[in-house]
Design a protein around this motif. Structure first.
Motif, PDB file in Angstrom:
ATOM      1  N   ALA A  21       0.811  -1.225   0.000  1.00  0.00           N
ATOM      2  CA  ALA A  21       0.000   0.000   0.000  1.00  0.00           C
ATOM      3  C   ALA A  21       0.839   1.269   0.000  1.00  0.00           C
ATOM      4  CB  ALA A  21      -0.941  -0.001   1.205  1.00  0.00           C
ATOM      5  N   GLY A  22       2.054   1.222   0.565  1.00  0.00           N
ATOM      6  CA  GLY A  22       2.898   2.412   0.632  1.00  0.00           C
ATOM      7  C   GLY A  22       3.751   2.640  -0.593  1.00  0.00           C
ATOM      8  N   ASN A  23       3.591   1.832  -1.619  1.00  0.00           N
ATOM      9  CA  ASN A  23       4.396   1.983  -2.829  1.00  0.00           C
ATOM     10  C   ASN A  23       4.068   3.310  -3.518  1.00  0.00           C
ATOM     11  OD1 ASN A  23       5.269   1.462  -5.727  1.00  0.00           O
ATOM     12  ND2 ASN A  23       6.063  -0.328  -4.649  1.00  0.00           N
ATOM     13  N   PRO A  24       5.079   4.005  -4.055  1.00  0.00           N
ATOM     14  CA  PRO A  24       4.840   5.305  -4.705  1.00  0.00           C
ATOM     15  C   PRO A  24       3.816   5.274  -5.829  1.00  0.00           C
ATOM     16  CG  PRO A  24       7.189   4.949  -4.390  1.00  0.00           C
ATOM     17  CD  PRO A  24       6.507   3.667  -4.007  1.00  0.00           C
ATOM     18  N   VAL A  25       3.627   4.142  -6.513  1.00  0.00           N
ATOM     19  CA  VAL A  25       2.674   4.128  -7.616  1.00  0.00           C
ATOM     20  C   VAL A  25       1.230   4.294  -7.146  1.00  0.00           C
ATOM     21  CG1 VAL A  25       4.173   2.787  -9.146  1.00  0.00           C
ATOM     22  CG2 VAL A  25       2.498   1.592  -7.711  1.00  0.00           C
ATOM     23  N   VAL A  26       0.979   4.042  -5.871  1.00  0.00           N
ATOM     24  CA  VAL A  26      -0.373   4.236  -5.339  1.00  0.00           C
ATOM     25  C   VAL A  26      -0.719   5.727  -5.361  1.00  0.00           C
ATOM     26  CG1 VAL A  26      -1.879   3.966  -3.333  1.00  0.00           C
ATOM     27  CG2 VAL A  26      -0.259   2.143  -3.939  1.00  0.00           C
ATOM     28  N   ASP A  27       0.160   6.555  -4.813  1.00  0.00           N
ATOM     29  CA  ASP A  27      -0.102   7.993  -4.760  1.00  0.00           C
ATOM     30  C   ASP A  27       0.189   8.711  -6.076  1.00  0.00           C
ATOM     31  OD1 ASP A  27      -0.911   7.829  -2.110  1.00  0.00           O
ATOM     32  OD2 ASP A  27       1.101   8.228  -1.342  1.00  0.00           O
ATOM     33  N   GLU A  28       1.263   8.321  -6.763  1.00  0.00           N
ATOM     34  CA  GLU A  28       1.685   9.054  -7.950  1.00  0.00           C
ATOM     35  C   GLU A  28       0.875   8.722  -9.202  1.00  0.00           C
ATOM     36  OE1 GLU A  28       5.915   8.668  -8.388  1.00  0.00           O
ATOM     37  OE2 GLU A  28       6.272   9.291  -6.327  1.00  0.00           O
ATOM     38  N   ILE A  29       0.412   7.491  -9.322  1.00  0.00           N
ATOM     39  CA  ILE A  29      -0.349   7.088 -10.498  1.00  0.00           C
ATOM     40  C   ILE A  29      -1.793   6.747 -10.141  1.00  0.00           C
ATOM     41  CG2 ILE A  29      -0.432   5.517 -12.486  1.00  0.00           C
ATOM     42  CD1 ILE A  29       2.531   4.957 -12.031  1.00  0.00           C
ATOM     43  N   GLY A  30      -2.020   6.375  -8.895  1.00  0.00           N
ATOM     44  CA  GLY A  30      -3.356   5.983  -8.469  1.00  0.00           C
ATOM     45  C   GLY A  30      -3.631   4.504  -8.644  1.00  0.00           C
ATOM     46  N   ASP A  82      -4.779  -1.448 -12.611  1.00  0.00           N
ATOM     47  CA  ASP A  82      -5.973  -0.613 -12.701  1.00  0.00           C
ATOM     48  C   ASP A  82      -5.977   0.401 -11.567  1.00  0.00           C
ATOM     49  OD1 ASP A  82      -8.458   0.400 -13.471  1.00  0.00           O
ATOM     50  OD2 ASP A  82      -9.327  -1.588 -13.750  1.00  0.00           O
ATOM     51  N   THR A  83      -6.758   1.423 -11.738  1.00  0.00           N
ATOM     52  CA  THR A  83      -6.870   2.487 -10.741  1.00  0.00           C
ATOM     53  C   THR A  83      -8.040   2.253  -9.797  1.00  0.00           C
ATOM     54  OG1 THR A  83      -8.137   3.809 -12.320  1.00  0.00           O
ATOM     55  CG2 THR A  83      -5.756   4.201 -12.216  1.00  0.00           C
ATOM     56  N   VAL A  84      -8.690   1.119  -9.937  1.00  0.00           N
ATOM     57  CA  VAL A  84      -9.771   0.712  -9.030  1.00  0.00           C
ATOM     58  C   VAL A  84      -9.496  -0.720  -8.583  1.00  0.00           C
ATOM     59  CG1 VAL A  84     -11.502   2.230 -10.053  1.00  0.00           C
ATOM     60  CG2 VAL A  84     -11.253  -0.090 -10.925  1.00  0.00           C
ATOM     61  N   PRO A  85      -9.968  -1.113  -7.403  1.00  0.00           N
ATOM     62  CA  PRO A  85      -9.811  -2.506  -6.982  1.00  0.00           C
ATOM     63  C   PRO A  85     -10.500  -3.444  -7.981  1.00  0.00           C
ATOM     64  CG  PRO A  85     -10.427  -1.139  -5.123  1.00  0.00           C
ATOM     65  CD  PRO A  85     -10.576  -0.286  -6.351  1.00  0.00           C
ATOM     66  N   ARG A  86      -9.888  -4.616  -8.186  1.00  0.00           N
ATOM     67  CA  ARG A  86     -10.415  -5.586  -9.145  1.00  0.00           C
ATOM     68  C   ARG A  86     -10.402  -6.969  -8.522  1.00  0.00           C
ATOM     69  NH1 ARG A  86      -9.546  -4.306 -14.786  1.00  0.00           N
ATOM     70  NH2 ARG A  86     -10.366  -6.379 -15.114  1.00  0.00           N
ATOM     71  N   PRO A  87     -11.499  -7.702  -8.593  1.00  0.00           N
ATOM     72  CA  PRO A  87     -11.485  -9.097  -8.129  1.00  0.00           C
ATOM     73  C   PRO A  87     -10.948 -10.002  -9.243  1.00  0.00           C
ATOM     74  CG  PRO A  87     -13.703  -8.470  -8.766  1.00  0.00           C
ATOM     75  CD  PRO A  87     -12.837  -7.250  -8.961  1.00  0.00           C
ATOM     76  N   TRP A  88      -9.646 -10.169  -9.320  1.00  0.00           N
ATOM     77  CA  TRP A  88      -9.023 -10.918 -10.414  1.00  0.00           C
ATOM     78  C   TRP A  88      -9.387 -12.395 -10.383  1.00  0.00           C
ATOM     79  CZ3 TRP A  88      -7.163  -7.743 -13.884  1.00  0.00           C
ATOM     80  CH2 TRP A  88      -6.554  -6.549 -13.505  1.00  0.00           C
ATOM     81  N   GLY A  89      -9.371 -12.977  -9.190  1.00  0.00           N
ATOM     82  CA  GLY A  89      -9.714 -14.393  -9.037  1.00  0.00           C
ATOM     83  C   GLY A  89      -8.772 -15.335  -9.762  1.00  0.00           C
ATOM     84  N   ARG A  90      -9.155 -16.599  -9.764  1.00  0.00           N
ATOM     85  CA  ARG A  90      -8.350 -17.635 -10.424  1.00  0.00           C
ATOM     86  C   ARG A  90      -8.272 -17.404 -11.932  1.00  0.00           C
ATOM     87  NH1 ARG A  90      -7.334 -22.342  -7.221  1.00  0.00           N
ATOM     88  NH2 ARG A  90      -8.468 -22.227  -5.254  1.00  0.00           N
TER      89      ARG A  90
END
Length: 193
Positions: free
Chosen positions: A127-136, A160-168
């Motif tokens: 969660a603290g990775n820079p891509v979270v804040d810098e790219i979203g 993606d910039t939104v949570p995704r349920p990728w699953g199997r």
């Protein structure tokens, strides 16, 4: 390695194979952009984005110092990587380069296994990775590119910039895509007949 950025502790995995990988990438002519020789990787990144329905996808080669997006699909479709914001370090060429401590591909590379993050914010390590804040970036799906010599050269990923349920199904898809692009990479390194 531990890095501090914006007051947050970031955990980037130690990469013991960096030098061997960098030598292999150079031998294959990968890791540095030659304007026309990477069109097939861009086309493959487009395919990954289409199959996974994501705004960003990459074919990423990682040397001992940085990541290079040989294949890149972004929402703007400009292929320069400027949509990647401050996280990409253009160094005067293009923004297809990113520091090793940004993103999740270095983790996939060192683990040599696919990584599925439905929501990166659910994992304190990521969660603290820079891509979270810098790219979203909020979700990640990636698999290693292990060539015929057994060296993990990089990754193929969809984000993606939104949570995704990728699953199997998502995991199976990214693994299959990784195998497909490795065939192209192995052809580059095959001896002439």
């Amino acid at each position: 390695m531990n890095h501090y950025s914006g007051g947050r502790l970031l955990l980037t995995p130690v990469d013991r194979d960096g030098l061997v990988r960098a030598e292999r990438l150079r031998a294959l002519g990968l890791g540095e952009r030659a304007d026309t020789s990477f069109e097939s990787f861009d086309a493959f990144a487009d395919k990954v984005a289409e199959v996974t329905a994501t705004p960003f996808s990459m074919v990423n080669f990682i040397d001992e110092n940085r990541q290079f997006f040989a294949g890149l699909h972004t929402p703007a479709g400009n292929r320069r990587g400027t949509d990647l914001g401050a996280a990409a370090a253009g160094s005067g060429r293009s923004a297809r380069y990113m520091a090793r401590d940004h993103g999740y591909c270095p983790h996939v590379l060192v683990r040599r296994k696919a990584l599925v993050l439905d929501d990166v914010c659910d994992y304190p390590r990521f969660a603290g990775n820079p891509v979270v804040d810098e790219i979203g970036i909020r979700s990640y799906l990636g698999a290693p590119l292990i060539d015929r010599t057994g060296i993990a050269l990089g990754t193929v990923c969809a984000v993606d910039t939104v949570p995704r349920p990728w699953g199997r199904a998502g995991l199976a898809t990214i693994k299959s895509l990784a195998q497909e692009i490795v065939v192209q990479i192995d052809r580059r390194g095959a001896p002439p007949r």
